[in-house]
Write an enzyme that holds these catalytic residues in place. Structure first.
Site, short mmCIF file in Angstrom:
data_model
loop_
_atom_site.label_atom_id
_atom_site.label_comp_id
_atom_site.label_asym_id
_atom_site.label_seq_id
_atom_site.Cartn_x
_atom_site.Cartn_y
_atom_site.Cartn_z
N ASN A 132 158.67 -12.03 -7.05
CA ASN A 132 158.00 -12.97 -6.05
C ASN A 132 158.90 -13.66 -5.01
O ASN A 132 158.51 -13.77 -3.92
CB ASN A 132 157.62 -14.22 -7.15
CG ASN A 132 156.16 -13.85 -7.49
OD1 ASN A 132 155.25 -13.19 -7.05
ND2 ASN A 132 155.84 -14.57 -8.90
N GLU B 238 152.54 -13.41 -15.85
CA GLU B 238 152.70 -11.78 -15.74
C GLU B 238 152.91 -11.34 -17.03
O GLU B 238 153.72 -10.31 -17.45
CB GLU B 238 154.05 -11.59 -15.17
CG GLU B 238 154.82 -12.87 -14.79
CD GLU B 238 155.98 -13.18 -16.09
OE1 GLU B 238 155.15 -13.98 -16.91
OE2 GLU B 238 156.98 -12.55 -16.45
N1 LIG Z 1 152.63 -13.36 -8.31
C1 LIG Z 1 152.31 -13.86 -9.31
N2 LIG Z 1 153.30 -14.61 -9.92
C2 LIG Z 1 152.96 -15.14 -11.17
C3 LIG Z 1 151.86 -14.99 -11.73
N3 LIG Z 1 152.03 -15.68 -12.87
C4 LIG Z 1 153.16 -16.04 -13.15
N4 LIG Z 1 153.72 -15.61 -11.90
C5 LIG Z 1 155.17 -15.91 -11.84
O1 LIG Z 1 156.09 -15.02 -12.72
C6 LIG Z 1 157.39 -15.54 -12.82
C7 LIG Z 1 157.64 -15.56 -14.42
O2 LIG Z 1 158.94 -15.79 -14.48
P1 LIG Z 1 159.88 -16.29 -15.52
O3 LIG Z 1 159.21 -16.58 -16.63
O4 LIG Z 1 160.74 -17.17 -15.44
O5 LIG Z 1 160.78 -14.75 -16.08
P2 LIG Z 1 161.12 -13.55 -15.21
O6 LIG Z 1 161.49 -14.01 -13.73
O7 LIG Z 1 159.83 -12.78 -15.05
O8 LIG Z 1 162.19 -12.87 -16.07
P3 LIG Z 1 162.37 -12.58 -17.47
O9 LIG Z 1 160.83 -12.68 -18.06
O10 LIG Z 1 163.02 -13.38 -18.22
O11 LIG Z 1 162.69 -11.07 -17.34
C8 LIG Z 1 157.22 -17.03 -12.38
O12 LIG Z 1 157.98 -16.83 -10.91
C9 LIG Z 1 155.77 -17.33 -12.22
O13 LIG Z 1 155.50 -17.93 -10.93
C10 LIG Z 1 150.78 -14.36 -11.04
O14 LIG Z 1 149.57 -14.32 -11.29
N5 LIG Z 1 151.08 -13.97 -9.74
#
Ligand SMILES: Nc1nc2c(ncn2[C@@H]2O[C@H](COP(=O)(O)OP(=O)(O)OP(=O)(O)O)[C@@H](O)[C@H]2O)c(=O)[nH]1
Length: 345
Positions: free
Chosen positions: A228, A263
């Site tokens: 993102n 996600e």
């Molecule tokens: N583009 C997008 N981003 C999302 C959505 N839902 C959640 N996110 C993003 O997903 C990210 C999840 O980040 P984290 O839970 O910190 O974990 P990560 O960066 O995936 O790292 P790890 O899970 O530890 O591997 C966050 O930046 C949320 O803003 C969505 O519907 N769309």
């Protein structure tokens, strides 16, 4: 105040009265540690306004028993005493109406057929009577009876047409309800089952399955925040959609693929051994690792994006919560031990 339990609550108090209620409700929410969400507000609005004695009694009972106004209790109060509208209740009403119309149609059909039969038989007999020697008075009475049965047949026919139309409308309504259900259970971004549908499906599958015959797979995109932050939220959304498509491709037809939240995605796998669930998860993980994703507008490579996956199999005494916790713990271990892997509990 809503007038008892309805399908749509009805509130008709003046703005100043509502402002007065607001002043009473907020301290109550705070003192009883109740979340200020719309459902709780509706409950406490009715409580303060009075006029819904069953609700007042139910709230007082919870207070006396020092029970919390958690989500389950609040929804129960709301459904039982304020508004029980739900897709299920509308579908139930639709089914009942459809059944009633079918029964009425069948009764009208019988009446129509009998009237037609009687009419036919009278017509035949009237020819005989015309040529017989009975008095004119009797002949007139007989003609009148024929007219009556004819008009009964015509009325039945008109009712039949109206009922057929009503039946058609009910069928249309049923189709619309099915469409609403589809929208209410589908995640807008990925087209997968949404969280609500995931929760409902999980309850059903646990109910129907023997231990060891079902699995739950939880999947999370690795370092997704980085995706993102580097490429923007729209690209992030497209990556989620892509992962969803891989899951759909590799899951079996009887599996339920869902977006659990953000996600994090999931597959409920009835009639599936743990070995099979792990194999499917590995296929998804491998496919993702091998994918060469590019940004649409400038073909810039997104690099390798990987997935961590946790798999749990259904165990004796499991409920949705315990099942999810085990799959989630396995997912957490997959993250902790380096990501881009499948771990089973
Ligand atoms: N583009 C997008 N981003 C999302 C959505 N839902 C959640 N996110 C993003 O997903 C990210 C999840 O980040 P984290 O839970 O910190 O974990 P990560 O960066 O995936 O790292 P790890 O899970 O530890 O591997 C966050 O930046 C949320 O803003 C969505 O519907 N769309």
């Amino acid at each position: 105040m809503s007038k008892g339990t309805t399908y749509i609550p009805f509130y008709d108090f003046s703005p100043s009265l509502n402002a007065g209620y607001l002043k009473q409700i907020l301290p109550l929410l705070v003192s009883h540690n109740v979340a200020a969400n719309p459902i709780n507000y509706a409950i406490w609005y009715d409580y303060v306004a009075g006029g819904n004695p069953a609700l007042t009694k139910a709230v007082n009972l919870l207070l006396e028993e020092h029970k919390s106004f958690d989500c389950d209790n609040s929804v129960e109060l709301y459904r039982s005493h304020i508004c029980n509208a739900s897709l299920e209740s509308f579908e139930h009403i639709n089914k009942q109406l459809h059944k009633a119309i079918e029964q009425a149609t069948s009764a009208i059909n019988d009446t129509y057929n009998k009237a037609e039969e009687t009419n036919d038989s009278f017509q035949k007999k009237s020819v005989i009577l015309e040529n017989s020697t009975i008095s004119d008075g009797l002949k007139i009475i007989f003609q009148e009876i024929i007219q009556e049965t004819k008009s009964l047949a015509m009325t039945s026919q008109a009712m039949q047409a109206k009922l057929t139309e009503a039946n058609h409308e009910m069928e249309q309504l049923r189709t619309e309800l099915a469409e609403v259900r589809q929208i209410a259970t589908t995640d807008g971004l990925t087209g997968l089952l949404n969280r609500r549908a995931f929760d409902m499906t999980l309850v059903e599958i646990i109910d129907q399955s023997q231990p060891d015959t079902a699995c739950l797979t939880m999947l999370d995109i690795d370092h997704f925040k980085r995706v993102n932050d580097t490429y923007g939220h729209t690209v992030g959304d497209n990556v989620i959609k892509y992962v969803a498509s891989l899951m759909r491709k590799h899951a079996e037809d009887h599996h339920h693929v869902a977006r659990y939240g953000g996600e994090e995605l999931a597959i409920i796998m009835p009639n599936t051994s743990q070995e099979k669930a792990i194999q499917i998860s590995e296929n998804i993980r491998n496919a993702m690792e091998a994918s060469r994703l590019q940004r649409k507008n400038d073909n810039q490579s997104l690099g390798t994006i990987t997935l961590s996956i946790g798999v749990a199999r259904l165990q004796v005494g499991d409920n949705p919560e315990s099942f999810i916790v085990r799959a989630d713990n396995a997912l957490y271990k997959a993250k902790q031990s380096g990501r881009n892997r499948v771990i089973h509990s």
